[in-house]
Design a protein around this motif. Structure first.
Motif, PDB file in Angstrom:
ATOM      1  N   LEU A 135       3.970 -27.573   5.751  1.00 55.30           N
ATOM      2  CA  LEU A 135       3.835 -28.807   4.977  1.00 55.30           C
ATOM      3  C   LEU A 135       3.438 -29.977   5.870  1.00 55.30           C
ATOM      4  N   SER A 136       4.009 -30.046   7.051  1.00 54.30           N
ATOM      5  CA  SER A 136       3.671 -31.114   7.990  1.00 54.30           C
ATOM      6  C   SER A 136       2.206 -31.029   8.399  1.00 54.30           C
TER       7      SER A 136
ATOM      8  N   LYS B  89      -0.013 -32.107   5.472  1.00 54.59           N
ATOM      9  CA  LYS B  89       0.050 -33.560   5.312  1.00 54.59           C
ATOM     10  C   LYS B  89      -0.809 -34.250   6.362  1.00 54.59           C
ATOM     11  N   GLU B  90      -0.762 -33.729   7.586  1.00 57.22           N
ATOM     12  CA  GLU B  90      -1.576 -34.295   8.672  1.00 57.22           C
ATOM     13  C   GLU B  90      -3.066 -34.141   8.380  1.00 57.22           C
TER      14      GLU B  90
ATOM     15  N   ASN C   9      -4.486 -33.679   5.523  1.00 56.33           N
ATOM     16  CA  ASN C   9      -4.852 -34.402   4.309  1.00 56.33           C
ATOM     17  C   ASN C   9      -5.227 -35.850   4.593  1.00 56.33           C
ATOM     18  N   LYS C  10      -4.798 -36.378   5.737  1.00 55.20           N
ATOM     19  CA  LYS C  10      -5.171 -37.726   6.127  1.00 55.20           C
ATOM     20  C   LYS C  10      -6.604 -37.770   6.652  1.00 55.20           C
TER      21      LYS C  10
ATOM     22  N   ASN D  35       5.287 -34.660  -2.720  1.00 56.00           N
ATOM     23  CA  ASN D  35       5.866 -35.650  -1.809  1.00 56.00           C
ATOM     24  C   ASN D  35       5.031 -35.811  -0.544  1.00 56.00           C
ATOM     25  N   ALA D  36       4.308 -34.738  -0.196  1.00 61.62           N
ATOM     26  CA  ALA D  36       3.437 -34.789   0.985  1.00 61.62           C
ATOM     27  C   ALA D  36       2.052 -35.330   0.652  1.00 61.62           C
ATOM     28  N   GLY D  37       1.828 -35.660  -0.629  1.00 61.01           N
ATOM     29  CA  GLY D  37       0.535 -36.199  -1.042  1.00 61.01           C
ATOM     30  C   GLY D  37      -0.541 -35.154  -1.239  1.00 61.01           C
ATOM     31  N   ILE D  38      -0.119 -33.902  -1.440  1.00 63.39           N
ATOM     32  CA  ILE D  38      -1.067 -32.794  -1.577  1.00 63.39           C
ATOM     33  C   ILE D  38      -1.288 -32.471  -3.050  1.00 63.39           C
TER      34      ILE D  38
END
Length: 306
Positions: free
Chosen positions: A128-129, A132-133, A135-136, A175-178
Protein backbone atom coordinates in the motif's frame (compact mmCIF):
# COMPACT_ATOMS: atom_id res chain seq x y z
CA UNK A 1 -28.16 8.83 -24.70
CA UNK A 2 -25.57 7.33 -22.35
CA UNK A 3 -27.46 5.03 -19.98
CA UNK A 4 -24.58 4.18 -17.66
CA UNK A 5 -21.25 5.71 -16.68
CA UNK A 6 -18.99 4.28 -19.37
CA UNK A 7 -15.28 3.68 -19.05
CA UNK A 8 -14.60 5.66 -22.22
CA UNK A 9 -16.32 8.71 -20.72
CA UNK A 10 -14.37 8.35 -17.49
CA UNK A 11 -11.05 8.13 -19.34
CA UNK A 12 -11.80 11.25 -21.39
CA UNK A 13 -12.91 13.14 -18.28
CA UNK A 14 -9.88 12.02 -16.24
CA UNK A 15 -7.13 12.27 -18.86
CA UNK A 16 -8.68 14.51 -21.49
CA UNK A 17 -8.14 11.98 -24.26
CA UNK A 18 -8.85 8.44 -25.36
CA UNK A 19 -6.35 5.87 -24.07
CA UNK A 20 -5.48 2.27 -24.84
CA UNK A 21 -4.46 -0.39 -22.32
CA UNK A 22 -1.33 -2.46 -22.87
CA UNK A 23 -1.70 -5.78 -21.04
CA UNK A 24 1.49 -6.85 -19.30
CA UNK A 25 2.60 -10.10 -17.67
CA UNK A 26 4.95 -9.66 -14.73
CA UNK A 27 5.47 -13.39 -14.27
CA UNK A 28 3.39 -13.55 -11.10
CA UNK A 29 1.55 -16.48 -9.55
CA UNK A 30 -1.20 -16.50 -6.91
CA UNK A 31 -1.40 -17.57 -3.24
CA UNK A 32 -4.51 -19.48 -4.25
CA UNK A 33 -2.41 -21.58 -6.62
CA UNK A 34 1.00 -22.03 -5.03
CA UNK A 35 -0.29 -23.68 -1.86
CA UNK A 36 -0.07 -20.65 0.41
CA UNK A 37 -3.86 -20.52 0.64
CA UNK A 38 -4.92 -23.30 -1.71
CA UNK A 39 -4.01 -24.94 -5.02
CA UNK A 40 -5.76 -24.81 -8.35
CA UNK A 41 -6.91 -21.21 -8.01
CA UNK A 42 -10.49 -20.03 -8.32
CA UNK A 43 -12.40 -22.77 -10.11
CA UNK A 44 -13.22 -20.61 -13.14
CA UNK A 45 -9.70 -19.23 -13.58
CA UNK A 46 -7.83 -20.27 -16.71
CA UNK A 47 -4.30 -21.68 -16.83
CA UNK A 48 -3.12 -18.21 -17.86
CA UNK A 49 -4.67 -16.52 -14.84
CA UNK A 50 -6.91 -14.37 -17.07
CA UNK A 51 -3.82 -13.19 -18.88
CA UNK A 52 -4.32 -14.85 -22.26
CA UNK A 53 -4.14 -11.49 -24.01
CA UNK A 54 -0.98 -10.26 -22.28
CA UNK A 55 2.52 -10.17 -23.72
CA UNK A 56 5.15 -12.83 -22.93
CA UNK A 57 6.27 -12.77 -19.29
CA UNK A 58 9.84 -13.66 -20.32
CA UNK A 59 10.18 -10.23 -21.92
CA UNK A 60 11.05 -7.09 -20.01
CA UNK A 61 8.25 -4.67 -19.21
CA UNK A 62 9.73 -2.16 -21.64
CA UNK A 63 9.76 -4.73 -24.44
CA UNK A 64 6.20 -5.76 -23.66
CA UNK A 65 5.12 -2.13 -23.90
CA UNK A 66 6.89 -1.75 -27.25
CA UNK A 67 5.18 -4.84 -28.63
CA UNK A 68 1.83 -3.79 -27.23
CA UNK A 69 2.09 -0.45 -28.98
CA UNK A 70 3.01 -2.12 -32.25
CA UNK A 71 0.06 -4.49 -32.07
CA UNK A 72 -2.43 -1.67 -31.52
CA UNK A 73 -0.94 0.73 -34.06
CA UNK A 74 -3.54 0.02 -36.75
CA UNK A 75 -6.59 0.72 -34.55
CA UNK A 76 -5.21 3.23 -32.05
CA UNK A 77 -3.43 6.38 -33.18
CA UNK A 78 -3.06 8.12 -29.84
CA UNK A 79 0.21 8.75 -28.05
CA UNK A 80 -0.62 7.60 -24.52
CA UNK A 81 -1.40 4.28 -22.84
CA UNK A 82 -2.28 2.62 -19.55
CA UNK A 83 0.10 -0.13 -18.42
CA UNK A 84 -2.09 -3.00 -17.18
CA UNK A 85 -0.56 -5.80 -15.13
CA UNK A 86 -3.29 -8.38 -15.66
CA UNK A 87 -2.25 -12.03 -15.29
CA UNK A 88 -2.60 -13.71 -11.89
CA UNK A 89 -2.01 -11.66 -8.67
CA UNK A 90 0.12 -8.65 -9.50
CA UNK A 91 1.04 -7.55 -5.98
CA UNK A 92 2.09 -11.04 -4.88
CA UNK A 93 5.88 -10.72 -4.87
CA UNK A 94 8.69 -9.18 -2.80
CA UNK A 95 8.36 -5.43 -2.58
CA UNK A 96 11.68 -4.90 -4.39
CA UNK A 97 10.46 -6.83 -7.41
CA UNK A 98 7.14 -4.99 -7.45
CA UNK A 99 8.89 -1.63 -7.34
CA UNK A 100 11.20 -2.58 -10.21
CA UNK A 101 8.33 -3.77 -12.43
CA UNK A 102 6.01 -0.86 -11.70
CA UNK A 103 8.70 1.78 -12.07
CA UNK A 104 9.88 0.34 -15.36
CA UNK A 105 6.31 0.64 -16.61
CA UNK A 106 5.64 4.23 -15.51
CA UNK A 107 9.06 5.49 -16.56
CA UNK A 108 7.95 5.14 -20.18
CA UNK A 109 6.76 8.64 -21.19
CA UNK A 110 3.84 7.25 -23.18
CA UNK A 111 2.47 5.46 -20.10
CA UNK A 112 0.17 7.85 -18.21
CA UNK A 113 -1.32 5.45 -15.65
CA UNK A 114 -0.68 2.11 -13.99
CA UNK A 115 -3.47 -0.47 -13.61
CA UNK A 116 -2.89 -3.53 -11.42
CA UNK A 117 -5.05 -6.61 -11.02
CA UNK A 118 -4.74 -8.30 -7.63
CA UNK A 119 -6.41 -9.95 -4.63
CA UNK A 120 -7.57 -7.99 -1.56
CA UNK A 121 -5.51 -10.26 0.68
CA UNK A 122 -2.29 -9.36 -1.16
CA UNK A 123 -2.12 -5.71 -0.15
CA UNK A 124 0.32 -5.54 2.74
CA UNK A 125 1.17 -2.20 4.39
CA UNK A 126 4.41 -2.19 2.37
CA UNK A 127 2.52 -2.70 -0.89
CA UNK A 128 0.00 0.00 0.00
CA UNK A 129 2.84 2.39 0.80
CA UNK A 130 4.46 1.69 -2.57
CA UNK A 131 1.20 2.18 -4.45
CA UNK A 132 0.57 5.46 -2.62
CA UNK A 133 4.08 6.64 -3.50
CA UNK A 134 3.71 5.73 -7.20
CA UNK A 135 0.26 7.30 -7.34
CA UNK A 136 1.88 10.67 -6.68
CA UNK A 137 3.87 10.25 -9.90
CA UNK A 138 1.23 8.75 -12.15
CA UNK A 139 -2.31 7.53 -11.38
CA UNK A 140 -2.49 4.00 -9.98
CA UNK A 141 -5.68 1.96 -10.44
CA UNK A 142 -6.29 -1.30 -8.58
CA UNK A 143 -8.66 -4.05 -9.78
CA UNK A 144 -9.79 -6.79 -7.40
CA UNK A 145 -11.85 -9.90 -8.03
CA UNK A 146 -14.82 -10.04 -5.67
CA UNK A 147 -17.10 -12.13 -7.95
CA UNK A 148 -19.80 -12.27 -5.24
CA UNK A 149 -20.52 -10.83 -1.80
CA UNK A 150 -21.91 -14.18 -0.64
CA UNK A 151 -19.28 -16.18 1.23
CA UNK A 152 -20.94 -19.56 0.64
CA UNK A 153 -20.77 -18.99 -3.12
CA UNK A 154 -17.20 -17.74 -2.76
CA UNK A 155 -16.28 -20.96 -0.95
CA UNK A 156 -17.62 -22.96 -3.89
CA UNK A 157 -15.49 -20.82 -6.21
CA UNK A 158 -12.42 -21.45 -4.02
CA UNK A 159 -11.93 -17.69 -3.73
CA UNK A 160 -10.04 -18.35 -0.50
CA UNK A 161 -10.76 -15.10 1.32
CA UNK A 162 -13.83 -13.82 3.24
CA UNK A 163 -15.81 -10.87 1.94
CA UNK A 164 -14.75 -8.79 4.94
CA UNK A 165 -11.20 -8.89 3.52
CA UNK A 166 -12.46 -7.17 0.38
CA UNK A 167 -14.20 -4.57 2.52
CA UNK A 168 -11.02 -3.78 4.44
CA UNK A 169 -8.92 -3.60 1.26
CA UNK A 170 -11.31 -1.13 -0.38
CA UNK A 171 -11.10 1.21 2.59
CA UNK A 172 -7.32 0.89 2.82
CA UNK A 173 -6.89 1.69 -0.88
CA UNK A 174 -9.34 4.58 -0.70
CA UNK A 175 -7.46 6.02 2.29
CA UNK A 176 -4.28 5.79 0.21
CA UNK A 177 -5.94 7.72 -2.62
CA UNK A 178 -6.01 4.72 -4.96
CA UNK A 179 -8.87 4.19 -7.39
CA UNK A 180 -10.56 0.76 -6.96
CA UNK A 181 -12.43 -1.40 -9.48
CA UNK A 182 -14.35 -4.52 -8.41
CA UNK A 183 -14.89 -7.58 -10.62
CA UNK A 184 -18.14 -9.53 -10.28
CA UNK A 185 -19.62 -12.51 -12.11
CA UNK A 186 -23.30 -13.04 -12.91
CA UNK A 187 -24.84 -16.47 -13.32
CA UNK A 188 -22.88 -18.23 -10.59
CA UNK A 189 -24.28 -21.66 -9.59
CA UNK A 190 -26.86 -21.33 -6.83
CA UNK A 191 -27.14 -17.56 -7.09
CA UNK A 192 -30.40 -15.80 -7.98
CA UNK A 193 -30.89 -12.38 -9.54
CA UNK A 194 -31.77 -11.05 -6.08
CA UNK A 195 -28.48 -12.36 -4.69
CA UNK A 196 -26.60 -10.58 -7.49
CA UNK A 197 -28.36 -7.34 -6.57
CA UNK A 198 -27.29 -7.91 -2.96
CA UNK A 199 -23.70 -7.98 -4.23
CA UNK A 200 -24.32 -4.66 -5.99
CA UNK A 201 -25.79 -3.15 -2.83
CA UNK A 202 -22.74 -4.34 -0.91
CA UNK A 203 -20.45 -2.62 -3.44
CA UNK A 204 -22.55 0.55 -3.24
CA UNK A 205 -21.61 0.73 0.44
CA UNK A 206 -17.89 0.74 -0.32
CA UNK A 207 -15.52 3.46 -1.60
CA UNK A 208 -15.13 1.84 -5.01
CA UNK A 209 -14.85 3.75 -8.27
CA UNK A 210 -15.44 1.17 -10.98
CA UNK A 211 -16.97 -2.22 -11.69
CA UNK A 212 -16.35 -4.95 -14.25
CA UNK A 213 -19.25 -7.33 -14.80
CA UNK A 214 -18.88 -10.65 -16.56
CA UNK A 215 -21.01 -13.65 -17.40
CA UNK A 216 -19.92 -16.97 -15.91
CA UNK A 217 -18.36 -19.01 -18.69
CA UNK A 218 -16.63 -22.38 -18.62
CA UNK A 219 -13.13 -22.75 -20.05
CA UNK A 220 -11.19 -25.89 -20.85
CA UNK A 221 -8.58 -27.09 -18.35
CA UNK A 222 -10.27 -25.46 -15.35
CA UNK A 223 -11.71 -26.99 -12.20
CA UNK A 224 -15.07 -25.55 -13.22
CA UNK A 225 -14.93 -27.46 -16.52
CA UNK A 226 -14.58 -30.77 -14.67
CA UNK A 227 -17.33 -29.83 -12.24
CA UNK A 228 -19.65 -28.82 -15.09
CA UNK A 229 -18.98 -32.13 -16.82
CA UNK A 230 -19.91 -34.12 -13.71
CA UNK A 231 -22.63 -31.81 -12.38
CA UNK A 232 -24.20 -29.84 -15.25
CA UNK A 233 -25.84 -26.63 -14.03
CA UNK A 234 -27.86 -23.96 -15.75
CA UNK A 235 -25.84 -21.46 -17.76
CA UNK A 236 -27.58 -18.18 -18.44
CA UNK A 237 -28.81 -17.57 -21.96
CA UNK A 238 -27.92 -14.25 -23.54
CA UNK A 239 -31.45 -12.99 -22.84
CA UNK A 240 -31.24 -14.06 -19.20
CA UNK A 241 -27.81 -12.50 -18.77
CA UNK A 242 -28.99 -9.19 -20.20
CA UNK A 243 -31.96 -9.22 -17.82
CA UNK A 244 -29.68 -9.91 -14.84
CA UNK A 245 -27.19 -7.26 -15.99
CA UNK A 246 -29.80 -4.53 -16.38
CA UNK A 247 -31.24 -5.45 -13.01
CA UNK A 248 -27.84 -5.04 -11.37
CA UNK A 249 -26.99 -1.79 -13.13
CA UNK A 250 -30.35 -0.30 -12.17
CA UNK A 251 -29.22 -0.56 -8.53
CA UNK A 252 -25.61 0.54 -9.07
CA UNK A 253 -24.52 3.91 -7.70
CA UNK A 254 -24.45 6.49 -10.47
CA UNK A 255 -20.87 7.57 -9.74
CA UNK A 256 -19.43 4.07 -10.25
CA UNK A 257 -17.82 3.63 -13.66
CA UNK A 258 -19.06 0.57 -15.55
CA UNK A 259 -15.82 -0.65 -17.10
CA UNK A 260 -17.13 -3.91 -18.57
CA UNK A 261 -20.61 -5.35 -19.14
CA UNK A 262 -19.72 -8.67 -20.72
CA UNK A 263 -16.85 -11.15 -20.87
CA UNK A 264 -15.39 -13.08 -23.76
CA UNK A 265 -12.91 -15.81 -22.89
CA UNK A 266 -10.47 -17.21 -25.46
CA UNK A 267 -12.57 -18.92 -28.13
CA UNK A 268 -10.20 -21.89 -28.37
CA UNK A 269 -10.75 -22.58 -24.65
CA UNK A 270 -14.46 -21.76 -24.41
CA UNK A 271 -16.77 -24.65 -23.59
CA UNK A 272 -19.98 -22.76 -22.83
CA UNK A 273 -21.89 -20.53 -23.41
CA UNK A 274 -20.95 -20.05 -27.04
CA UNK A 275 -22.93 -16.86 -27.37
CA UNK A 276 -20.36 -14.83 -25.42
CA UNK A 277 -17.98 -15.30 -28.35
CA UNK A 278 -20.13 -12.88 -30.37
CA UNK A 279 -19.18 -9.81 -28.38
CA UNK A 280 -20.44 -7.17 -30.81
CA UNK A 281 -23.83 -8.88 -31.05
CA UNK A 282 -24.04 -9.13 -27.25
CA UNK A 283 -23.17 -5.47 -26.72
CA UNK A 284 -25.59 -4.29 -29.40
CA UNK A 285 -28.38 -6.40 -27.91
CA UNK A 286 -27.66 -5.08 -24.42
CA UNK A 287 -27.84 -1.47 -25.58
CA UNK A 288 -30.98 -2.12 -27.61
CA UNK A 289 -32.69 -3.67 -24.61
CA UNK A 290 -31.60 -0.78 -22.38
CA UNK A 291 -33.19 1.66 -24.80
CA UNK A 292 -36.42 -0.31 -24.98
CA UNK A 293 -36.67 -0.40 -21.19
CA UNK A 294 -35.69 3.27 -20.88
CA UNK A 295 -33.01 2.07 -18.47
CA UNK A 296 -30.73 4.41 -16.52
CA UNK A 297 -27.96 3.42 -14.11
CA UNK A 298 -29.06 3.81 -10.51
CA UNK A 299 -32.73 4.06 -11.43
CA UNK A 300 -33.86 1.73 -8.66
CA UNK A 301 -31.74 3.57 -6.13
CA UNK A 302 -33.53 6.78 -7.01
CA UNK A 303 -36.92 5.15 -6.55
CA UNK A 304 -36.27 3.23 -3.36
CA UNK A 305 -35.07 4.43 0.02
CA UNK A 306 -32.12 2.17 0.84
Amino acid sequence: MERYYTYSRFIKEYFGEKLYKICLDGGFTCPNRDGTLATGGCIFCSEGGSGEFTENASLSVSEQIRLGKAQTAEKYHGEHYIAYFQAFTNTYAPIERLRALYEEAIEAPEIVALSIGTRPDCLSPEVLSLLKELNKRKPVFIEMGLQTAHDHTAAFLNRAYPTETFTAACHALSNAGIRVTAHIILGLPGETADMEIETIRYLNSLPINGIKISMLYVLKNTILAEYYKQHPFHILTMEEYIDHLIGCLSWLRKDIVVERITGDGPKDLLITPKWIGHKRLVLNTIHKEMKQRNFMQGGSLCQKNL
